[in-house]
Every structure is written in C-alpha cells, then in structure tokens.
Design an enzyme around this catalytic site. Structure first.
Site, PDB file in Angstrom:
ATOM      1  CG  ASN A  81      -1.711   1.213   1.431  1.00 59.15           C
ATOM      2  OD1 ASN A  81      -1.796   2.048   0.521  1.00 59.15           O
ATOM      3  ND2 ASN A  81      -2.325   1.354   2.601  1.00 59.15           N
ATOM      4  CE  LYS A 141      -0.224   3.294   4.763  1.00 59.23           C
ATOM      5  NZ  LYS A 141      -0.193   3.424   6.215  1.00 59.23           N
ATOM      6  CG  HIS A 147      -5.975   1.819   5.066  1.00 58.59           C
ATOM      7  ND1 HIS A 147      -5.583   2.775   5.977  1.00 58.59           N
ATOM      8  CD2 HIS A 147      -4.938   0.961   4.942  1.00 58.59           C
ATOM      9  CE1 HIS A 147      -4.348   2.504   6.381  1.00 58.59           C
ATOM     10  NE2 HIS A 147      -3.926   1.402   5.763  1.00 58.59           N
ATOM     11  CD  GLU A 200      -3.123   5.461   6.698  1.00 54.03           C
ATOM     12  OE1 GLU A 200      -3.064   5.555   5.457  1.00 54.03           O
ATOM     13  OE2 GLU A 200      -2.204   4.956   7.388  1.00 54.03           O
ATOM     14  CD  GLU A 236      -3.594  -2.621   7.312  1.00 47.75           C
ATOM     15  OE1 GLU A 236      -2.467  -2.843   6.870  1.00 47.75           O
ATOM     16  OE2 GLU A 236      -4.235  -1.586   7.039  1.00 47.75           O
ATOM     17  N   GLY A 269       2.213   2.242  10.838  1.00 53.07           N
ATOM     18  CA  GLY A 269       3.149   3.348  10.704  1.00 53.07           C
ATOM     19  C   GLY A 269       3.837   3.745  11.997  1.00 53.07           C
ATOM     20  CB  SER A 329       4.964  -1.725  12.197  1.00 51.52           C
ATOM     21  OG  SER A 329       4.503  -0.406  12.465  1.00 51.52           O
TER      22      SER A 329
END
Ligand code: PGA
Length: 254
Positions: free
Chosen positions: A9, A11, A93, A95, A165, A171, A212
């Site tokens: 991904n 991003k 996702h 985010e 996730e 991250g 991560s």
C-alpha cells in the site's frame, strides 16, 4: 490451499515516474512464484505501473473506490474505471475510516460494488489503541468484518481478502505479536466468517496482517496457520525491503 499474498500500500507516495521505477525494480528482483504480489499505487500512477507490470504475475490494486458506477461525485473513482487497470482494491483502510469518515455502511457498499465488477476487495479491519485498552478488540474486529460483508453470498464472500490491521500498529514501528494477530484473525475474523457464511468460507478466505511489517518481522506472522500474508505500507516503498518481505514469506510458507 490458500496462496500467500503480499500487498504493498503505497498510500499518498510516488509520482507516476517514481512508481514506474519502483515497480520495475520489484519486477526485476522478484525470485518466487509462490507468493502473489500486489502493488497498490495512487490512482495517478496506476496507468504507468500497469505498463511496467504487463506480462508479469504481479497484480495491480487501487487504494479506494466509490460504490457507484458513475455520477456527480467530484473527486471520486468508480469500479468501472478501476477495472481497466486493477484486479484488487483496498477498502475500509483505517486512514479512510479515521480521516475521511468512512463508516461500515459505506464500506459494505464498496465491497459489494467491487465484487459486482470483478475486483477483489482487500477489506481492512482493526481496533484503535483505546478500543484495545478497553478490551474491545474482538467485538470491534468481528463487527467490522460482519457489517462489511452483509448481504453477500458465500461464493462472493470467498472472493474477499481481509487485512487485520490494528490501528495502533500502522506506521508506528510497533507491530502486533504474531501470536496476538493469529488469535484475533482465527477467533474474530475466521470465527465471524464461519458464523456468517459457514466453515468452508472461513477456511478459504485469505487473511493478511498489516501494521509495521518489515523483512525482519514478517516470518513471525506468516508462520502462523491463519495468516496468509501481509498488507505493507512503509516497507513497500523501497524495492529491497518489499522484496525481502516477499522472499521471507515464500521461505516461511514453503
Ligand atoms: P505500515 O502500514 O506497514 O506502514 O504500518 C500498513 C498499512 O497501513 O496498510
């Protein structure tokens, strides 16, 4: 029975030219056909990366999608547009849920629309740190899974990929433990699939870990029986680390 899958991904990183260079390096360095590899660049790089991947086994995915085929939705991209380039699409996702207020109902519509157009959704689920600390991990992950897949037939559900996730691991450099991810996936993702669609669907759906992931820790996840691969953010932006993750996965699953 379930082919391992590693998806990158990207991003909001990489121009079309940068994406092309990265995809080229990944294509050249790939030394296994045991792992399915998916690259998910930004929309603006899909066409360029598609050209680089032509004739290879590496698949292309998008990072988001609207649920309508067309219409007055300024700034959105439809499944009809994506299927010219992609086989996969990341949906829900964290985010998108956090910063763009996507809720379970929007994600459910997106999953159904992707399947209707022959795109494979990579559905993301996962709890926040405060939910984890409140002991709500299982309930949150089960509810996100169930709501996103509501209304699908068992055959359709079988075609979905799910990525677990945990939001606090994305991250942050603070990955979950393999044992913990295995437990959440086995009990709350595959368990929910079994209740909703039956045991066969629960066994056939591919489930990834994300958060991560690095070449150093990937084996810890993919050595587990319920975990089929990873959705990789930061470490997918360099060919060396992404290839390391793919090759470690091939080794661990062999
Ligand atoms: P990360 O991101 O690997 O950088 O933690 C994973 C993701 O957001 O899919």
């Amino acid at each position: 029975m379930r082919q391992p899958l590693i998806a990158g991904n990207w991003k909001m990183h990489k121009t079309a030219a940068e994406g092309q260079a990265l995809a080229q390096a990944i294509r050249q360095g790939l030394q296994t056909d045991q792992v399915e590899v998916v690259l998910c660049p930004p929309f603006t790089a899909l066409s360029a990366v598609h050209a680089v991947l032509h004739g290879s086994s590496i698949r292309l995915g998008a990072q988001n999608m609207h649920w309508e085929d067309a219409g007055a939705f300024t700034g959105e991209i439809s499944p009809v547009m994506l299927k010219e380039w992609c086989r996969y699409v990341i949906l829900g996702h964290s985010e998108r849920r956090q910063h763009f207020h996507e809720d379970d109902e929007m994600i459910r519509r997106k999953v159904a629309a992707a399947l209707r157009h022959g795109l494979t959704p990579i559905l993301c689920v996962g709890e926040t740190l405060s939910q984890r600390e409140a002991g709500e991990t299982g309930a949150v992950v089960a509810a996100q899974t169930r709501r996103a897949l509501e209304g699908l037939t068992p055959e359709q559900a079988m075609g979905v990929v799910i990525a677990y996730e945990p939001v606090w691991a994305i991250g942050t450099g603070r990955a979950a433990t393999g044992a913990d991810a295995e437990e959440v996936i086995r009990r709350w993702i595959r368990g929910t699939l079994a209740e909703q669609f039956g045991v066969e669907v629960a066994q056939r759906v591919r489930v990834l870990y994300g958060g991560s992931v690095t070449p150093e820790n990937i084996a810890e996840f993919v050595c587990r029986p319920s975990i089929d691969g990873a959705l990789v953010g930061g470490a997918s932006l360099r060919a060396e680390s992404f290839l390391g993750i793919i090759h470690e996965t091939a080794r661990a699953k062999a």
